[in-house]
Design a protein around this motif. Structure first.
Motif, PDB file in Angstrom:
ATOM      1  N   SER A  77       0.622  -1.233   0.131  1.00 53.88           N
ATOM      2  CA  SER A  77      -0.132  -0.487   0.292  1.00 53.88           C
ATOM      3  C   SER A  77       0.627   1.124  -0.083  1.00 53.88           C
ATOM      4  O   SER A  77       1.606   1.003   0.521  1.00 53.88           O
ATOM      5  N   ASN A  79      -0.594   4.129   0.434  1.00 52.62           N
ATOM      6  CA  ASN A  79      -1.174   5.258   1.391  1.00 52.62           C
ATOM      7  C   ASN A  79      -1.967   6.140  -0.428  1.00 52.62           C
ATOM      8  O   ASN A  79      -2.845   6.986  -0.149  1.00 52.62           O
ATOM      9  N   PHE A  83      -5.091  -1.386  -2.830  1.00 48.31           N
ATOM     10  CA  PHE A  83      -3.618  -2.147  -2.469  1.00 48.31           C
ATOM     11  C   PHE A  83      -3.200  -2.256  -4.201  1.00 48.31           C
ATOM     12  O   PHE A  83      -3.888  -2.063  -5.683  1.00 48.31           O
ATOM     13  N   PHE A 125       9.827  -8.583  20.270  1.00 52.38           N
ATOM     14  CA  PHE A 125       9.243  -9.034  18.341  1.00 52.38           C
ATOM     15  C   PHE A 125       9.850  -9.146  17.730  1.00 52.38           C
ATOM     16  O   PHE A 125      11.078  -8.899  17.251  1.00 52.38           O
ATOM     17  N   THR A 131       8.035  -3.049   5.648  1.00 49.85           N
ATOM     18  CA  THR A 131       7.875  -2.192   4.118  1.00 49.85           C
ATOM     19  C   THR A 131       8.502  -1.267   4.337  1.00 49.85           C
ATOM     20  O   THR A 131       8.487  -0.182   6.097  1.00 49.85           O
ATOM     21  N   LEU A 132       9.247  -0.912   3.899  1.00 47.79           N
ATOM     22  CA  LEU A 132      10.000   0.458   3.950  1.00 47.79           C
ATOM     23  C   LEU A 132       9.872   1.441   2.035  1.00 47.79           C
ATOM     24  O   LEU A 132      10.114   0.746   1.227  1.00 47.79           O
ATOM     25  N   GLU A 133       9.032   2.174   2.471  1.00 44.47           N
ATOM     26  CA  GLU A 133       8.961   2.767   1.006  1.00 44.47           C
ATOM     27  C   GLU A 133       9.515   4.443   1.306  1.00 44.47           C
ATOM     28  O   GLU A 133       9.402   5.134   2.455  1.00 44.47           O
ATOM     29  N   PHE A 134      10.099   5.102   0.490  1.00 40.81           N
ATOM     30  CA  PHE A 134      10.404   6.673   0.737  1.00 40.81           C
ATOM     31  C   PHE A 134       8.907   7.123  -0.633  1.00 40.81           C
ATOM     32  O   PHE A 134       9.080   6.692  -2.105  1.00 40.81           O
ATOM     33  N   TYR A 135       8.802   8.606  -0.091  1.00 43.56           N
ATOM     34  CA  TYR A 135       8.449   9.271  -0.875  1.00 43.56           C
ATOM     35  C   TYR A 135       9.260  10.336  -1.201  1.00 43.56           C
ATOM     36  O   TYR A 135      10.219  10.948  -0.368  1.00 43.56           O
TER      37      TYR A 135
ATOM     38  N   GLN B  75      -0.707  10.555   7.572  1.00 47.10           N
ATOM     39  CA  GLN B  75      -1.919   9.133   7.192  1.00 47.10           C
ATOM     40  C   GLN B  75      -0.647   8.580   7.214  1.00 47.10           C
ATOM     41  O   GLN B  75       0.021   8.484   6.517  1.00 47.10           O
ATOM     42  N   ILE B  76      -1.015   7.648   7.746  1.00 40.08           N
ATOM     43  CA  ILE B  76      -0.511   5.548   7.134  1.00 40.08           C
ATOM     44  C   ILE B  76      -1.381   4.517   7.339  1.00 40.08           C
ATOM     45  O   ILE B  76      -2.587   4.529   7.675  1.00 40.08           O
ATOM     46  N   SER B  77      -0.996   3.742   6.311  1.00 41.55           N
ATOM     47  CA  SER B  77      -1.803   2.383   5.724  1.00 41.55           C
ATOM     48  C   SER B  77      -0.393   1.329   6.760  1.00 41.55           C
ATOM     49  O   SER B  77      -0.032   0.873   6.369  1.00 41.55           O
ATOM     50  N   ASN B  79      -1.564  -1.564   5.638  1.00 43.88           N
ATOM     51  CA  ASN B  79      -2.090  -2.364   4.673  1.00 43.88           C
ATOM     52  C   ASN B  79      -3.570  -3.669   5.338  1.00 43.88           C
ATOM     53  O   ASN B  79      -3.332  -4.522   4.797  1.00 43.88           O
ATOM     54  N   GLU B  80      -4.795  -2.263   5.639  1.00 49.08           N
ATOM     55  CA  GLU B  80      -6.014  -3.109   6.291  1.00 49.08           C
ATOM     56  C   GLU B  80      -7.211  -2.894   5.697  1.00 49.08           C
ATOM     57  O   GLU B  80      -8.168  -2.922   6.120  1.00 49.08           O
ATOM     58  N   GLY B  81      -7.020  -1.724   3.982  1.00 49.91           N
ATOM     59  CA  GLY B  81      -7.740  -1.298   4.223  1.00 49.91           C
ATOM     60  C   GLY B  81      -8.176  -0.481   4.592  1.00 49.91           C
ATOM     61  O   GLY B  81      -9.322  -0.143   3.804  1.00 49.91           O
ATOM     62  N   PHE B  83      -6.652   3.700   6.309  1.00 46.51           N
ATOM     63  CA  PHE B  83      -6.243   4.095   6.916  1.00 46.51           C
ATOM     64  C   PHE B  83      -6.619   4.746   8.573  1.00 46.51           C
ATOM     65  O   PHE B  83      -7.330   4.369   8.882  1.00 46.51           O
ATOM     66  N   LEU B  96       5.933  -1.662  15.208  1.00 47.28           N
ATOM     67  CA  LEU B  96       6.078  -3.233  15.289  1.00 47.28           C
ATOM     68  C   LEU B  96       4.270  -3.698  14.842  1.00 47.28           C
ATOM     69  O   LEU B  96       3.052  -3.552  15.829  1.00 47.28           O
ATOM     70  N   ILE B  97       3.694  -3.913  14.257  1.00 44.51           N
ATOM     71  CA  ILE B  97       2.649  -4.304  14.121  1.00 44.51           C
ATOM     72  C   ILE B  97       2.432  -5.881  14.151  1.00 44.51           C
ATOM     73  O   ILE B  97       2.682  -7.009  13.897  1.00 44.51           O
ATOM     74  N   HIS B 129       9.901  12.688   2.851  1.00 43.99           N
ATOM     75  CA  HIS B 129       9.236  11.226   3.735  1.00 43.99           C
ATOM     76  C   HIS B 129       9.244   9.988   3.494  1.00 43.99           C
ATOM     77  O   HIS B 129       8.863   9.463   2.205  1.00 43.99           O
ATOM     78  N   HIS B 130       9.580   8.978   4.639  1.00 44.15           N
ATOM     79  CA  HIS B 130       9.391   7.735   4.439  1.00 44.15           C
ATOM     80  C   HIS B 130       8.275   6.712   5.443  1.00 44.15           C
ATOM     81  O   HIS B 130       8.314   7.446   6.219  1.00 44.15           O
ATOM     82  N   THR B 131       8.490   5.902   4.858  1.00 47.43           N
ATOM     83  CA  THR B 131       7.367   5.314   5.628  1.00 47.43           C
ATOM     84  C   THR B 131       8.513   3.803   5.969  1.00 47.43           C
ATOM     85  O   THR B 131       8.230   3.284   5.593  1.00 47.43           O
ATOM     86  N   LEU B 132       8.073   3.266   7.238  1.00 47.63           N
ATOM     87  CA  LEU B 132       9.331   2.212   7.167  1.00 47.63           C
ATOM     88  C   LEU B 132       8.047   0.309   8.739  1.00 47.63           C
ATOM     89  O   LEU B 132       8.295   1.701  10.200  1.00 47.63           O
ATOM     90  N   GLU B 133       7.839  -0.027   9.074  1.00 48.64           N
ATOM     91  CA  GLU B 133       6.831  -0.728   9.664  1.00 48.64           C
ATOM     92  C   GLU B 133       7.202  -1.905   9.302  1.00 48.64           C
ATOM     93  O   GLU B 133       7.673  -3.143   8.413  1.00 48.64           O
TER      94      GLU B 133
END
Lengths: 148, 148
Positions: A77, A79, A83, A125, A131-135, B75-77, B79-81, B83, B96-97, B129-133
């Motif tokens: 995803s 955002n 999907f 944990f 997941t790692l994405e850069f915007y 806003q973050i996701s 992967n649950e379909g 936000f 950590l999910i 920016h980036h997202t890392l989960e």
DNA sequence: ATGGTTGCAAACACTTTGCACATGA
DNA sequence: TCATGTGCAAAGTGTTTGCAACCAT
């Protein structure tokens, strides 16, 4: 329904995971292998239309969920409120998502595995994946100055 | 409509970004500050219900989109379909999910900034920016053995 | 007073499901 | 042949929008 390209080995790939090789499934595999980039259900539907494989969205989603179950693909995803999907059997990699033109590039380098060990030690944990994405703004869009 | 807790300074925070301090908005800010974890629209609606603030989902989304525009939240996701949202003015952190119980923990350490410089150099892509989960099994769920 | 906010209802986008028919092995 | 897949239609989520009434400033 017509088959796109009977030369592929998609059929075998599908049989290996005990899925029947239908034209729609073969075409979806085909697209995923060709683009090697995350595509969404609409893009897949368009691809099927273009190749005169008469489908509807429900079938596309059923195929994707089946592929997910069998571990052939990954769901991601960006955002966008929907999907995207890409082949699972690819080297560990991440994405550069251009917020101006929407282009998606791959990057492969990733030094996260050490962080994961740290997380196990400090938080207890167990990480199964990340997941790692850069915007940001891609090279082309910087040149075209169509970003603010 | 009743106000939850007039003692807060949420009102000032809202006025600072030129938003009127309505009971619903104050309550949403309140929840975001209290939990400090990503919540979705339904959780917010439940929170408002609990405090007898009579709202509907449309208003919740309008508030969230307004907060987004003003840069108050992110806003973050996962992967649950849908936000999730969390306060924007927090230190750089990731999540950590737990895929067993759904619990979400924060982690703050992040050595990604060097990677971002690398990306600029090698790809000419400017990261904003980036997202890392991280997805996996949390400490509690390992003990309870309610994971496979 | 008045423009920003909201409630309601309706619409929209994405995804899932039920069922009868079609098809690959 | 016959379990598996599909098309169609309908429904389920999550989210957005139009409009009249409302309320914070």
């Amino acid at each position: 329904m017509k088959r796109i390209n009977p030369s592929h080995n998609c059929k075998d790939e599908l049989n290996e995971v005990e899925l029947r090789a239908t034209p729609a499934r073969i075409a979806v595999m085909d697209l995923l292998e060709k683009t090697n980039l995350p595509v969404d259900a609409t893009m897949i539907k368009d691809h099927l239309d273009k190749h005169h494989i008469d489908t509807d969205p429900a079938t596309v989603f059923r195929i994707l969920n089946m592929f997910l179950e069998k571990g052939l693909i990954k769901q991601i995803s960006f955002n966008e409120g929907k999907f995207r999907y890409e082949l699972a059997n690819r080297e560990d990699h991440h994405h550069l998502i251009c917020q101006t033109c929407g282009k998606i590039e791959d990057i492969s380098e990733c030094a996260i595995s050490e962080l994961e060990k740290d997380i196990k030690k400090k938080k207890g944990f167990i990480v199964s994946h990340h997941t790692l994405e850069f915007y940001g703004v891609c090279h082309d869009c910087q040149k075209n100055q169509n970003y603010i």
